[in-house]
Scaffold this active site. Structure first.
Site, PDB file in Angstrom:
ATOM      1  N   CYS A 112     -16.519 -17.153 144.756  1.00 32.07           N
ATOM      2  CA  CYS A 112     -16.724 -17.012 143.311  1.00 32.07           C
ATOM      3  C   CYS A 112     -15.440 -16.513 142.683  1.00 32.07           C
ATOM      4  CB  CYS A 112     -17.853 -16.006 143.052  1.00 32.07           C
ATOM      5  SG  CYS A 112     -18.250 -15.816 141.314  1.00 32.07           S
ATOM      6  N   CYS A 119     -19.702  -6.804 144.342  1.00 28.65           N
ATOM      7  CA  CYS A 119     -20.318  -7.978 144.971  1.00 28.65           C
ATOM      8  C   CYS A 119     -19.518  -8.463 146.186  1.00 28.65           C
ATOM      9  CB  CYS A 119     -20.404  -9.084 143.924  1.00 28.65           C
ATOM     10  SG  CYS A 119     -20.925 -10.664 144.592  1.00 28.65           S
TER      11      CYS A 119
HETATM   12  N1  SAH Z   1     -23.026 -15.168 139.806  1.00 30.87           N
HETATM   13  C1  SAH Z   1     -24.330 -14.979 139.310  1.00 30.87           C
HETATM   14  C2  SAH Z   1     -25.423 -15.227 140.325  1.00 30.87           C
HETATM   15  C3  SAH Z   1     -25.161 -14.783 141.717  1.00 30.87           C
HETATM   16  S1  SAH Z   1     -25.094 -13.051 141.969  1.00 30.87           S
HETATM   17  C4  SAH Z   1     -24.460 -13.608 138.686  1.00 30.87           C
HETATM   18  O1  SAH Z   1     -23.577 -12.788 138.873  1.00 30.87           O
HETATM   19  O2  SAH Z   1     -25.447 -13.389 138.004  1.00 30.87           O
HETATM   20  C5  SAH Z   1     -26.833 -12.643 141.926  1.00 30.87           C
HETATM   21  C6  SAH Z   1     -27.131 -11.239 141.464  1.00 30.87           C
HETATM   22  O3  SAH Z   1     -26.772 -10.270 142.462  1.00 30.87           O
HETATM   23  C7  SAH Z   1     -26.393 -10.829 140.197  1.00 30.87           C
HETATM   24  O4  SAH Z   1     -27.271 -10.168 139.324  1.00 30.87           O
HETATM   25  C8  SAH Z   1     -25.352  -9.891 140.748  1.00 30.87           C
HETATM   26  O5  SAH Z   1     -24.856  -9.047 139.760  1.00 30.87           O
HETATM   27  C9  SAH Z   1     -26.121  -9.205 141.840  1.00 30.87           C
HETATM   28  N2  SAH Z   1     -25.337  -8.484 142.828  1.00 30.87           N
HETATM   29  C10 SAH Z   1     -24.129  -8.788 143.334  1.00 30.87           C
HETATM   30  N3  SAH Z   1     -23.742  -7.862 144.230  1.00 30.87           N
HETATM   31  C11 SAH Z   1     -24.744  -6.956 144.300  1.00 30.87           C
HETATM   32  C12 SAH Z   1     -24.932  -5.760 145.048  1.00 30.87           C
HETATM   33  N4  SAH Z   1     -24.030  -5.315 145.902  1.00 30.87           N
HETATM   34  N5  SAH Z   1     -26.095  -5.090 144.860  1.00 30.87           N
HETATM   35  C13 SAH Z   1     -27.036  -5.545 144.002  1.00 30.87           C
HETATM   36  N6  SAH Z   1     -26.900  -6.649 143.265  1.00 30.87           N
HETATM   37  C14 SAH Z   1     -25.766  -7.343 143.414  1.00 30.87           C
HETATM   38 FE1  SF4 Z   2     -19.628 -13.953 141.290  1.00 31.94          FE
HETATM   39 FE2  SF4 Z   2     -20.750 -11.967 142.621  1.00 31.94          FE
HETATM   40 FE3  SF4 Z   2     -19.972 -11.597 140.113  1.00 31.94          FE
HETATM   41 FE4  SF4 Z   2     -22.102 -13.171 140.609  1.00 31.94          FE
HETATM   42  S1  SF4 Z   2     -21.930 -10.974 141.002  1.00 31.94           S
HETATM   43  S2  SF4 Z   2     -20.386 -13.581 139.220  1.00 31.94           S
HETATM   44  S3  SF4 Z   2     -21.468 -14.069 142.563  1.00 31.94           S
HETATM   45  S4  SF4 Z   2     -18.626 -12.032 141.865  1.00 31.94           S
END
Ligand code: SAH
Ligand code: SF4
Length: 351
Positions: A112, A119
């Site tokens: 991403c 994340c």
């Molecule tokens: N890129 C999109 C969808 C994929 S991420 C987005 O960001 O919405 C899916 C979800 O997981 C998003 O709400 C993101 O913020 C959350 N997420 C990512 N890393 C996380 C973590 N370590 N703990 C909890 N939620 C997390």
């Molecule tokens: Fe990308 Fe992770 Fe951010 Fe979703 S939460 S936009 S997957 S970097």
């Protein structure tokens, strides 16, 4: 080299190709039925003439995914897959059981670009977009492996769906077609970190899915610290797009809010969030943040989350806390791929 991906072709284009090759139109339906059944080799399409099978194999590919790793939760049966794509890249997907049936969380990109600091997917940067067929193949492969029927889909795996807009919309239209993997748009959720132009495009598509916005902060100062996308499209711009989306579609938006200990989880933050969301037809979903190796973030305590929730409720905001599924297999996306990468590089596996 054959390169045309047959799964991403519409019935009409396939029909035209068949016509040009002297084949009757009903072959398109036969081919589609084989693809829907998860067949990934033209030679196995036994109701087609042999020479047609050979021509198809020379002209087209059937992109698929294969299972590289699979973890099943001993607590709740959640299954997490690491899928290998045809070019050797990998993505994760999670199958979860709810009262109403099985729900699958799909990846839309390898990696991403958005770089959210909490994340695991963001850490390795962006590699490539998935095609519509590769998104579909995640469902077909999981269904076949687990022997279940997936009845709802969330685009919350690896990647930012609105940064792969055309392929995602094509995939959604394929899901809506009768036959094969057919899932109504009311059983689909798409989660975005807030790619504002994508939200405006999506509202014109007439796709009645549920839009989720990863908000995770009550103000720009906090949000920009963890989500670089916020510097491009700050909260006010994002919420304006959300209000217009709700007006255009009549559909409620879901706001995701990852609770990070001592960072965005105080009662004052909850009040600020309530101020911002006043009058927006929405639902807030509080997610205890998942630990990611190499990151200091910790989830808020259960009591803190309850208190945060109470503030929002008092302010008339619809709020729930996300159920934790697959806690023993680290079911949030991005982690398994990183572990596999590090093992492949000969480094120590993450805990
Ligand atoms: N890129 C999109 C969808 C994929 S991420 C987005 O960001 O919405 C899916 C979800 O997981 C998003 O709400 C993101 O913020 C959350 N997420 C990512 N890393 C996380 C973590 N370590 N703990 C909890 N939620 C997390
Ligand atoms: Fe990308 Fe992770 Fe951010 Fe979703 S939460 S936009 S997957 S970097």
């Amino acid at each position: 080299m054959s390169s045309l991906d047959i799964r991403s072709m519409t019935q009409e284009t396939l029909g035209e190709w068949l016509k040009e090759n002297g084949q009757p139109a009903f072959r398109a339906k036969q081919i589609r039925e084989w693809l829907d059944a998860g067949v990934t080799d033209f030679l196995q399409m036994t109701n087609l003439p042999k020479d047609l099978r050979a021509t198809l194999a020379a002209e087209f590919t059937i992109p698929g995914v294969t299972i590289l790793r699979k973890l099943t939760s001993a607590i709740d049966g959640t299954v997490k897959y690491l899928f290998r794509l045809d070019d050797g890249e990998t993505v994760e997907s999670v199958l979860m059981q709810y009262k109403h049936g099985w729900s699958q969380c799909l990846s839309t990109q390898v990696g991403c670009k958005m770089g959210c600091t909490f994340c695991a997917t963001g850490i390795g940067g962006f590699i490539r977009n998935l095609s519509a067929a590769e998104m579909m193949a995640q469902i077909e492969t999981a269904q076949k492996d687990a022997g279940v029927r997936v009845s709802s889909v969330v685009l919350m795996g690896m990647g930012e769906p609105l940064d792969n807009y055309d392929n995602v919309v094509q995939f959604l239209r394929m899901l809506g077609q009768e036959g094969g993997v057919h899932i109504g748009m009311r059983h689909i959720s798409l989660s975005t970190c807030g790619v504002v132009p994508g939200i405006y495009r999506l509202m014109k598509e007439q796709i009645p899915l549920t839009l989720s916005i990863s908000l995770h902060a009550p103000n720009d100062e906090i949000r920009s610290r963890t989500m670089p996308v916020n510097r491009r499209w700050p909260i006010d711009e994002l919420l304006t797009a959300c209000r217009e989306y709700i007006e255009a579609t009549g559909r409620r938006i879901s706001f995701e809010y990852a609770m990070i200990n001592g960072f965005n989880d105080s009662d004052a933050h909850a009040e600020e969030l309530a101020d911002r969301l006043q009058g927006v037809l929405c639902h807030v979903n509080l997610i205890p943040v998942n630990a990611v190796a190499g990151k200091a973030q910790q989830r808020s305590s259960r009591l803190r989350i309850q208190n945060f929730m109470k503030v929002l409720e008092k302010r008339g905001i619809n709020v729930t806390v996300r159920r934790t599924l697959g806690a023993d297999i680290n079911a949030s996306c991005g982690q398994l791929r990183r572990q596999a990468d590090q093992q492949d590089e000969g480094k120590e596996a993450l805990p």
